[in-house]
Write an enzyme that holds these catalytic residues in place. Sequence first.
Site, PDB file in Angstrom:
ATOM      1  N   ALA A 243       0.815  -1.216   0.000  1.00  0.00           N
ATOM      2  CA  ALA A 243       0.000   0.000   0.000  1.00  0.00           C
ATOM      3  C   ALA A 243       0.852   1.271   0.000  1.00  0.00           C
ATOM      4  O   ALA A 243       2.080   1.216   0.091  1.00  0.00           O
ATOM      5  CB  ALA A 243      -0.925  -0.020   1.208  1.00  0.00           C
ATOM      6  N   HIS A 244       0.177   2.410  -0.064  1.00  0.00           N
ATOM      7  CA  HIS A 244       0.870   3.704  -0.142  1.00  0.00           C
ATOM      8  C   HIS A 244       1.699   3.987   1.116  1.00  0.00           C
ATOM      9  O   HIS A 244       1.300   3.675   2.221  1.00  0.00           O
ATOM     10  CB  HIS A 244      -0.086   4.862  -0.407  1.00  0.00           C
ATOM     11  N   ASN A 245       2.865   4.573   0.879  1.00  0.00           N
ATOM     12  CA  ASN A 245       3.766   5.019   1.947  1.00  0.00           C
ATOM     13  C   ASN A 245       4.392   3.882   2.752  1.00  0.00           C
ATOM     14  O   ASN A 245       5.027   4.143   3.782  1.00  0.00           O
ATOM     15  CB  ASN A 245       3.050   5.995   2.900  1.00  0.00           C
TER      16      ASN A 245
END
Lengths: 357, 357, 357
Positions: A243-245
């Site tokens: 997922a993001h980050n």
Amino acid sequence: MTITRTLSELAQLVGGEVVGDGNVEISGVAPIEHAGPGEITFLTHPKYRSFLANCKASAVILSGKAGAASVPSSRPNYLYVAQPTLALARILGQFTPPQSYDGRVSPLATVHESARLGLNVTVYPQAYIGSEAVVGEGCILYPGVVVGDRAVLGEHCVLHPQVTIGERCRIGNRVILHAGVVIGSDGFGFTEDGAERVKIPQVGVVEIEDDVEIGANSTVDRATLGKTVIGRGTKIDNLVHIAHNVVIGEQCLIIAQAGIAGSTKLGSRVILAGQVGVLNHLEIGEGAMIGPQSGVPHSVAPYSVLSSGLPATPHKEWLRVLMVLPRLPELLNKLRTLERNVSAKARTKKKGAKTHA
Amino acid sequence: MTITRTLSELAQLVGGEVVGDGNVEISGVAPIEHAGPGEITFLTHPKYRSFLANCKASAVILSGKAGAASVPSSRPNYLYVAQPTLALARILGQFTPPQSYDGRVSPLATVHESARLGLNVTVYPQAYIGSEAVVGEGCILYPGVVVGDRAVLGEHCVLHPQVTIGERCRIGNRVILHAGVVIGSDGFGFTEDGAERVKIPQVGVVEIEDDVEIGANSTVDRATLGKTVIGRGTKIDNLVHIAHNVVIGEQCLIIAQAGIAGSTKLGSRVILAGQVGVLNHLEIGEGAMIGPQSGVPHSVAPYSVLSSGLPATPHKEWLRVLMVLPRLPELLNKLRTLERNVSAKARTKKKGAKTHA
Amino acid sequence: MTITRTLSELAQLVGGEVVGDGNVEISGVAPIEHAGPGEITFLTHPKYRSFLANCKASAVILSGKAGAASVPSSRPNYLYVAQPTLALARILGQFTPPQSYDGRVSPLATVHESARLGLNVTVYPQAYIGSEAVVGEGCILYPGVVVGDRAVLGEHCVLHPQVTIGERCRIGNRVILHAGVVIGSDGFGFTEDGAERVKIPQVGVVEIEDDVEIGANSTVDRATLGKTVIGRGTKIDNLVHIAHNVVIGEQCLIIAQAGIAGSTKLGSRVILAGQVGVLNHLEIGEGAMIGPQSGVPHSVAPYSVLSSGLPATPHKEWLRVLMVLPRLPELLNKLRTLERNVSAKARTKKKGAKTHA
């Protein structure tokens, strides 16, 4: 074209010792149940030991030292090494000549005029390279690959068919992305305005460091802000979700169908087994190992070995377990009550005994 | 090109209150640990509160009212809002100018002569639009997108690279499909004729309503008959599986790697966390929330909050738990026997006591 | 174009019996809640039985014999069959004329000059066929399909958009691969050389036998050596992961998001439900069935029915269960202690009783 090496040459390559005929010629590698004359085989999983007796291979890679030889018959020849799998990897490399690429850009590919390509880049038909993208020396882009605007690829990367690199994402050197991998899709970021869900713009990027390999159809989302990072030498299997980050350290192994939620950080050499799920905003310490199908709802100390997978059980028995499972708190309470009753009685008894005495 | 707004302008945009200098100029957004002068940052997760002390940003978005300011130092400027994440989404939008597209069909794309395209449609090279397909005004089709025969897209949809829309499927307005999404693959429908498996033709379609967003490499199967439906405003993450004839309500959130089996219906605003599995022919009521990795084998009442995920545990301890788990029914029986014995004794005792008395 | 059949014709096709008017004309199939005049419907799931009363369809497919008719009203006409789902599959086939393909290679596809194509092969624009690849008679390759060098496809295969067949992989006859399927990606094989991970070359192939169907975005890795095999007639759902050197028998069903780790062998007619994970180097016996989300850490005897999935439970109750779960070994010990104490007391009591006597 057949490549041939003597067993002694292979021994030298991998730093091993020969027991038997070092001059025997080897021209291929095969699994122990199929290997025949002219081939070398290996025994890396004890399960296949029984095949050794009838093995027709010209040589067998074994673990250990020649002096400590525990294999009775000397019918095949043996190559003793400290690390059989590493030896196998290197010997396989000998018999697998690197695939040849023509180092040219197909006229049937689409390359934006502002893209910059290094020397000896192979671009197959139906690949697409966007504006101001950079593709380093010796990269190979298979058919259907899409490199977004201003994305940057280092040197000697291999992008298999249908790989998508989102705009502005950065890929290091010697990165291998298998078919269908998506790098830089939007993170799953939404908030609410009354009853409506509102998209949070995902304006960050993905950064993939050197020597990373990612399996087929895995996806790595771009950061909301800043960057999602896959550390140097990390290997990711098929159908994995990052997922993001998320920030993944170096030399990690993420096995098939695992998923890591937003902003979680993995230290170096973490291993997530298949179908593991890790929640968001956690820290998984260096060297931690998480067993198959486990859920990780909290941060994990370095070098922890955790699991929560359940082994499949005869269905009828499992249904009986499931009947009791929700009653566990009640069961614990009953047990406590019983303990109190029994020990109370014991005390009464004792008192009684004293009284009697 | 740099976009600049004063803090007061941003406050007006999001309906917030400034504490500090409203005239300070902001030209970007950054996470709190990296933000510097000229940038605005935010504090949406309490975990990052410690970064506030040394924050170099020109402004910080905080939750609450200016009057109730709980942040001691006034070194940076503060923007107090009721919903920080919503404010962040809108402010990010200010600094992220919409990507520009040329609104043209690349001559390297393939568009069937019978397809109908609206105004200002951007079709990249290597995209394919089939016969009698309809693509609404302002849609963007990235390289490798395939729109099947007679499929219909509404207005202002964005189809990222390698997205496949199966024949006859219908997509609403402002739908965003990330790279590798497959809409309209055949449902998994087979029956048996003696020892042979026989395919049940999957002749239905998928219908995706307005404002839906679907993450990379997720798949939505077409109905056997009729339609699979994704309701308005629903957001689906990466690698999610939606089976044939599933009907999903409005504004749902389906997190990564979840799967929904055939013919199951979800009400509005249902949330399925990551790796959840929902069985077929169920009804999941409006507003229900299912925790990560949970299995859903039965219908769920509206607004239920359910889970069955297991937290990863030190592996050795978990192995000991697994030794006892299959014995739970036996354990319950033993406990019952004990209870009977103890209470029987208690009765005997009492009787005995009476006798003694 | 409308296709029309009388109910008697359909009865003959599927070997069923008509109760009612065999001359009624049928021109389509619809689900029971939507079916109207001119349509035939079916009742394969008991859940939908209530719709029968108000059904407007011209005919209903039911299970059983006409003599044993249990449906009171004869308003619609009935078609009694032994296997309603099989009848449905065949009747659907009547009303779904096979899609027509032009049997030509698009000039916008890329076909290597050394590839060999059979008669009547349809290759859409933007497909790619590599050197020395073989594509059998009647195959259909949708846009974006990539067939690697020296790969071999049998006859009448359908490869939906974006399917990738890796080099040297072999596909049988009548194989259907849905959009985004990857066949022949590298297996996840790495070893270590000190701190560095070293790739084990994956030089084997994938072999897919006749009549296999694989769902959207599923991945099948090539063997390290030798071959990964998917047996004849096996059906695989979406987003499934098949690792290197796995051998799957005939007529298996592998449901969505299941994963099988390296070198595991499945016998014939094995069923893995959704999100199942099977570990490596195991043998799953013929006809075994594994329930949803179960983990399989050991080999499984033929015809076993196993499960370990957990049903979603009200979240607060589940948290209480999770508090007790790690204490199960302690709980068992407490119970044993109690049992000893109680039976010891019982013995003491008896002795005491004797003494008293």
